[in-house]
Design a protein around this motif. Sequence first.
Motif, PDB file in Angstrom:
ATOM      1  N   ALA A   1       1.151  -1.143  -0.232  1.00  0.00           N
ATOM      2  CA  ALA A   1      -0.056  -0.013   0.095  1.00  0.00           C
ATOM      3  C   ALA A   1       0.803   1.057  -0.069  1.00  0.00           C
ATOM      4  O   ALA A   1       0.573   2.255  -0.742  1.00  0.00           O
ATOM      5  CB  ALA A   1      -0.972   0.055   1.230  1.00  0.00           C
ATOM      6  N   ALA A   2       2.057   1.114   0.769  1.00  0.00           N
ATOM      7  CA  ALA A   2       3.063   2.118   0.799  1.00  0.00           C
ATOM      8  C   ALA A   2       4.160   1.916  -0.340  1.00  0.00           C
ATOM      9  O   ALA A   2       4.191   0.569  -1.005  1.00  0.00           O
ATOM     10  CB  ALA A   2       3.746   2.131   2.041  1.00  0.00           C
ATOM     11  N   SER A   3       4.734   2.883  -0.987  1.00  0.00           N
ATOM     12  CA  SER A   3       5.744   2.535  -1.897  1.00  0.00           C
ATOM     13  C   SER A   3       6.955   2.246  -1.223  1.00  0.00           C
ATOM     14  O   SER A   3       8.111   2.804  -1.335  1.00  0.00           O
ATOM     15  CB  SER A   3       6.019   3.732  -2.910  1.00  0.00           C
ATOM     16  N   CYS A   4       6.902   0.837  -0.541  1.00  0.00           N
ATOM     17  CA  CYS A   4       7.969   0.279   0.363  1.00  0.00           C
ATOM     18  C   CYS A   4       8.195  -0.958  -0.106  1.00  0.00           C
ATOM     19  O   CYS A   4       7.302  -1.779   0.010  1.00  0.00           O
ATOM     20  CB  CYS A   4       7.720   0.362   2.055  1.00  0.00           C
ATOM     21  N   GLY A   5       9.629  -1.232  -0.502  1.00  0.00           N
ATOM     22  CA  GLY A   5       9.776  -2.677  -1.013  1.00  0.00           C
ATOM     23  C   GLY A   5       9.971  -3.697   0.002  1.00  0.00           C
ATOM     24  O   GLY A   5      10.561  -4.650  -0.247  1.00  0.00           O
ATOM     25  N   ALA A   6      10.046  -3.152   1.265  1.00  0.00           N
ATOM     26  CA  ALA A   6      10.471  -3.927   2.378  1.00  0.00           C
ATOM     27  C   ALA A   6       9.476  -5.501   2.316  1.00  0.00           C
ATOM     28  O   ALA A   6       8.363  -5.072   2.287  1.00  0.00           O
ATOM     29  CB  ALA A   6      10.436  -3.535   3.806  1.00  0.00           C
ATOM     30  N   VAL A   7       9.744  -6.421   2.660  1.00  0.00           N
ATOM     31  CA  VAL A   7       9.178  -7.516   2.908  1.00  0.00           C
ATOM     32  C   VAL A   7       9.688  -8.296   3.971  1.00  0.00           C
ATOM     33  O   VAL A   7      10.842  -8.466   4.196  1.00  0.00           O
ATOM     34  CB  VAL A   7       9.243  -8.578   1.661  1.00  0.00           C
ATOM     35  N   ASN A   8       8.669  -9.290   4.563  1.00  0.00           N
ATOM     36  CA  ASN A   8       9.030 -10.221   5.847  1.00  0.00           C
ATOM     37  C   ASN A   8       8.628 -11.509   5.411  1.00  0.00           C
ATOM     38  O   ASN A   8       8.590 -12.410   6.297  1.00  0.00           O
ATOM     39  CB  ASN A   8       8.759  -9.546   7.119  1.00  0.00           C
ATOM     40  N   ALA A   9       8.057 -11.692   4.100  1.00  0.00           N
ATOM     41  CA  ALA A   9       7.671 -12.978   3.513  1.00  0.00           C
ATOM     42  C   ALA A   9       7.813 -13.291   2.429  1.00  0.00           C
ATOM     43  O   ALA A   9       8.083 -12.242   1.719  1.00  0.00           O
ATOM     44  CB  ALA A   9       6.292 -13.345   4.278  1.00  0.00           C
ATOM     45  N   MET A  10       7.822 -14.290   1.711  1.00  0.00           N
ATOM     46  CA  MET A  10       7.952 -14.614   0.346  1.00  0.00           C
ATOM     47  C   MET A  10       6.630 -14.357  -0.264  1.00  0.00           C
ATOM     48  O   MET A  10       5.766 -15.196  -0.279  1.00  0.00           O
ATOM     49  CB  MET A  10       8.499 -16.008   0.108  1.00  0.00           C
ATOM     50  N   HIS A  11       6.571 -13.407  -1.162  1.00  0.00           N
ATOM     51  CA  HIS A  11       5.373 -13.019  -1.756  1.00  0.00           C
ATOM     52  C   HIS A  11       4.909 -14.032  -2.749  1.00  0.00           C
ATOM     53  O   HIS A  11       3.970 -14.161  -3.019  1.00  0.00           O
ATOM     54  CB  HIS A  11       5.403 -11.640  -2.638  1.00  0.00           C
ATOM     55  N   ASP A  12       6.012 -14.765  -3.441  1.00  0.00           N
ATOM     56  CA  ASP A  12       5.528 -15.720  -4.493  1.00  0.00           C
ATOM     57  C   ASP A  12       4.895 -16.966  -3.656  1.00  0.00           C
ATOM     58  O   ASP A  12       4.289 -17.636  -4.537  1.00  0.00           O
ATOM     59  CB  ASP A  12       7.195 -16.074  -4.820  1.00  0.00           C
ATOM     60  N   SER A  13       4.926 -16.919  -2.571  1.00  0.00           N
ATOM     61  CA  SER A  13       4.408 -18.254  -1.769  1.00  0.00           C
ATOM     62  C   SER A  13       2.972 -17.798  -0.988  1.00  0.00           C
ATOM     63  O   SER A  13       2.242 -18.729  -0.340  1.00  0.00           O
ATOM     64  CB  SER A  13       5.608 -18.834  -0.689  1.00  0.00           C
ATOM     65  N   LEU A  14       2.519 -16.683  -1.593  1.00  0.00           N
ATOM     66  CA  LEU A  14       1.275 -16.259  -1.086  1.00  0.00           C
ATOM     67  C   LEU A  14       0.101 -17.085  -1.814  1.00  0.00           C
ATOM     68  O   LEU A  14       0.259 -17.464  -3.116  1.00  0.00           O
ATOM     69  CB  LEU A  14       1.182 -14.901  -1.204  1.00  0.00           C
ATOM     70  N   MET A  15      -0.957 -17.147  -1.294  1.00  0.00           N
ATOM     71  CA  MET A  15      -2.175 -17.713  -2.120  1.00  0.00           C
ATOM     72  C   MET A  15      -2.581 -16.763  -3.359  1.00  0.00           C
ATOM     73  O   MET A  15      -2.167 -15.782  -3.119  1.00  0.00           O
ATOM     74  CB  MET A  15      -3.409 -17.964  -1.007  1.00  0.00           C
ATOM     75  N   PRO A  16      -3.069 -17.338  -4.396  1.00  0.00           N
ATOM     76  CA  PRO A  16      -3.359 -16.524  -5.357  1.00  0.00           C
ATOM     77  C   PRO A  16      -3.988 -15.206  -5.208  1.00  0.00           C
ATOM     78  O   PRO A  16      -3.634 -14.225  -5.607  1.00  0.00           O
ATOM     79  CB  PRO A  16      -4.391 -17.483  -6.289  1.00  0.00           C
ATOM     80  N   MET A  17      -5.142 -14.969  -4.393  1.00  0.00           N
ATOM     81  CA  MET A  17      -5.635 -14.107  -3.766  1.00  0.00           C
ATOM     82  C   MET A  17      -4.728 -13.082  -2.860  1.00  0.00           C
ATOM     83  O   MET A  17      -4.670 -11.953  -2.798  1.00  0.00           O
ATOM     84  CB  MET A  17      -7.097 -14.135  -3.330  1.00  0.00           C
ATOM     85  N   GLY A  18      -3.970 -14.013  -2.142  1.00  0.00           N
ATOM     86  CA  GLY A  18      -3.020 -13.233  -1.242  1.00  0.00           C
ATOM     87  C   GLY A  18      -2.042 -12.403  -2.224  1.00  0.00           C
ATOM     88  O   GLY A  18      -1.606 -11.273  -1.863  1.00  0.00           O
ATOM     89  N   GLY A  19      -1.645 -13.002  -3.320  1.00  0.00           N
ATOM     90  CA  GLY A  19      -0.841 -12.125  -4.284  1.00  0.00           C
ATOM     91  C   GLY A  19      -1.528 -11.107  -4.964  1.00  0.00           C
ATOM     92  O   GLY A  19      -0.815 -10.136  -5.519  1.00  0.00           O
ATOM     93  N   PHE A  20      -2.951 -11.292  -5.068  1.00  0.00           N
ATOM     94  CA  PHE A  20      -3.753 -10.202  -5.802  1.00  0.00           C
ATOM     95  C   PHE A  20      -3.642  -8.814  -4.978  1.00  0.00           C
ATOM     96  O   PHE A  20      -3.472  -8.062  -5.721  1.00  0.00           O
ATOM     97  CB  PHE A  20      -5.140 -10.636  -6.037  1.00  0.00           C
ATOM     98  N   ILE A  21      -3.648  -9.121  -3.735  1.00  0.00           N
ATOM     99  CA  ILE A  21      -3.878  -7.994  -2.834  1.00  0.00           C
ATOM    100  C   ILE A  21      -2.399  -7.031  -2.942  1.00  0.00           C
ATOM    101  O   ILE A  21      -2.747  -5.752  -2.986  1.00  0.00           O
ATOM    102  CB  ILE A  21      -3.782  -8.274  -1.378  1.00  0.00           C
ATOM    103  N   PRO A  22      -1.206  -7.512  -2.792  1.00  0.00           N
ATOM    104  CA  PRO A  22      -0.244  -6.523  -3.114  1.00  0.00           C
ATOM    105  C   PRO A  22      -0.122  -5.709  -4.534  1.00  0.00           C
ATOM    106  O   PRO A  22       0.248  -4.724  -4.751  1.00  0.00           O
ATOM    107  CB  PRO A  22       0.986  -7.321  -2.975  1.00  0.00           C
TER     108      PRO A  22
END
Length: 606
Positions: free
Chosen positions: A385-406
Amino acid sequence: MTLHAWTLLILYLAVLLALSYPLGSYLAQCMEGLPTGAGGAARRVLAPVEAGIYRLCGVRADEEMAWPRYTLAILLFSALGALAVYALQRLQAWLPLNPQAFGNVTPDSSFNTAVSFVTNTNWQGYAGESTMSYLTQMLGLAVQNFLSAATGIVVAIALIRGIARHSMASIGNAWVDLTRATLYLLLPICLLYAVFLVGQGVIQNFSSYPDVHTLEVTQYQNPKLDAAGQPIKDAQGNPVTEAAQTPTQTLPMGPVASQEAIKMLGTNGGGPFNANSAHPFENPTPLSNFAQMVSIFLIPAALCFAFGRMVGDQRQGWAIFVAMAVLFVISAVVAIGVEQHGNPLLAPLGVDQSATATQAGGNMEGKEARFGIADSALFVAITTAASCGAVNAMHDSLMPMGGFIPLWNMMLGEVVFGGVGSGLYGMLVFALMAVFIAGLMIGRTPEYLGKKIESFDMKMVSVAILATPLFVLACTSIAVLSPDGRAGVANPGPHGFSEILYAFTSSANNNGSAFAGLSANTPFYNVLTAVAMWFGRFAVIVPVLGIAGSLAAKKRLAATAGTMPTHGPLFVVLLIGTVVLVGALNYVPALALGPVVEHLMLPHAN
């Protein structure tokens, strides 16, 4: 969502509001040079430093700029910053503070990184702990974390001035604004924040990397790479791997806490380690994780209240804040909910594996056990939601709709609090679009805070809104059609398309987070994402400053019975609707080819 998830979300919003409201007042006082309040006290202490900077740089603090000159100053400042970061990387083998004796970074990666950190994107196609020396991290990347964040703040302040002033040809002094944003806001907070992070266990040193023997020999599968550094695939398109093992582990060191503080506060996101905020040396505890999430939204939220103070009507700031908060809560609830629901194909034995089945414990793949699902999924929603590239989890491992949100958060233009400065000026652009649409519906000339929105303003609004989607979709198309673009995809099909779409959405929207799974550290992706980052940043900043100059020159009209209020629930709903509608029109076809179709395929997967 569980009780813990709801408690976490409510506590997060409460702490954010409690900190951002007074910070907004302080920010306005500092940027306007007011001698009152905490901002006035800070200026009395730091005024000699500020004056010394102006003398050293030959800046006349009392000289203001029209919007073309202000824009030129910002562009020149950013271009010089990019050259400096590029030079540091290309020369780091011969420079000090390089105990690991890292060589010079390749030209394409240096170019990508220089553009990335200057544009506040902080996209990293490399592993920081095995590529960048301590000097490059500090003098190049960390410095640009401050300066790129300050650039976003001053553009937002210039737009606020354009709205607040009337019959004036100037919108401020870019050099003064950059100095004050850095000196009075970013540096003091980051100093305190870095000390807090050290207390939590974040490292801060200049030591060489020690090799330690592990309790067990680590065995793993290593992907085979070709001469170009791309993964070799078999006839079915799957990566070819080979068995490997190691009895030791090299522990990376470095001045991490000092960079981590501005990385989060400035919504930068580029960390010293490849694992980013999932690395225990960057983000060791649940408390540090919560503090990092708060710091990402802190200045973007504070700017909403600074806006209300500077235009003389706090209700305007609250309206913007509420619109951002509503959009954020929806995305956070969906992200946490789908991750806690998990994969229906992994439901316990004896349970029907339909779309409504629930995975026991939720989807923990790619998440740190010390944070869990709720804290990780909330971090996903916040950082995109912010223009911040920090991650504390692997976005590639999110559920399909979990990947939809970012993806969706970034595709909205990152106006859901967004980056420091960029979130507010992006949302104000949508506010102008909203009042224009409302004016068309009722047959009146649109106005915003007493300023008529005319032809030039709407042309600039259109450019600011459409420029980023243009670069995202064009670059994605080029990558999909190019053999070099497809070669970096580790997961063919809809998920592979999502990886490419995410990369350019993140780049052009100056986010910098990665979906992972995409081998992006190649000349093709380094150059193309750099182009997307540069124009994604400045193709928005230039028209925004043009709008600021146009509005500042106009007379302020008195409110009448026919004036549309821009501080009430009706306007908040109209603003949210405008943001969502524009995002849907621009990106829904692309989303349908990636996470949406992947979600629909999930119950039928073998």
